[in-house]
Scaffold this active site. Sequence first.
Site: not given
Ligand code: DGL
Length: 268
Positions: A12-13, A75, A155, A187, A189
């Site tokens: 993931d990011s 992600c 985050e 997402c 997150h």
């Molecule tokens: N976790 C990332 C997603 O599922 C989003 C976070 C980001 O903007 O990097 O898209």
Amino acid sequence: MCEIESAIGMFDSGIGGLTVMQRVMERLPNEQLIYFGDTARFPYGDKSPEVVRCYTRENAKFLIQQGIKALVIACNTSSAFSFKRLQEEMSIPLVDVIGPGAALAATKTRTGHIAVIGTEGTISSGAYQHALAAICPGKIRVTAIACPLFAPLVEEGFSDHAATHLIAEEYLGFLRSTDVDTLLLGCTHYPMLYSAIKKVIADHVALVDSATACAEALAQTLHCHAISRTTAAIHPHRYFVSYNPSKFCTHASAFLSIPPQEVSLVAS
Ligand code: DGL
């Protein structure tokens, strides 16, 4: 090491993909997992498709170098821009979050009106809108909402902060006056914002997160390729980030039932 014994990679990011990792650990307890959080280049949600594709390819390459047998794009933003292209380029099975999440949401709606929330990149890509249209052609209306502040709040460990509740109301309060009955968390997150989101939407709206569906899709994929482990891995899960391992380690305990013992730094 034979292929069955190899680990599964996921990235993931940042820290959000751990919501997927937790579900995969529950669904596939025998498997060893290797997680990469690209914390140096977070967020992906406001980057161009070309930049996200480049990061995605680099992340996949790093994990493939670790000898993985399958890769999970944990992600949505990476999945939205890169899944199809990466699938064509890779020689190991690839699983994403968008297809499984959309399929699950389609089974939940009764009014046929689904809201999808995600990063600016995910929403503007139209990936969920297309996936839902392909699953139930002409039967589902989609309200897609970009929520760019949500992932940074998670985050930073602000999942239950008063500011997060205000922002949730700002982004999603209007849904109370619609016939949306299913809210898809597009997402990785966002499952951490479950209670903040629940407070600002109508009680009957079902929240769908793609982590469980993704873990199931991964289990099916391993089975189809005959690469599921039948005995527990002896090696522990491994964690890598591209910046600030100690912050990742501190926040990871909110996501995982067994927090990481060690998080290694890699150059991105
Ligand atoms: N976790 C990332 C997603 O599922 C989003 C976070 C980001 O903007 O990097 O898209």
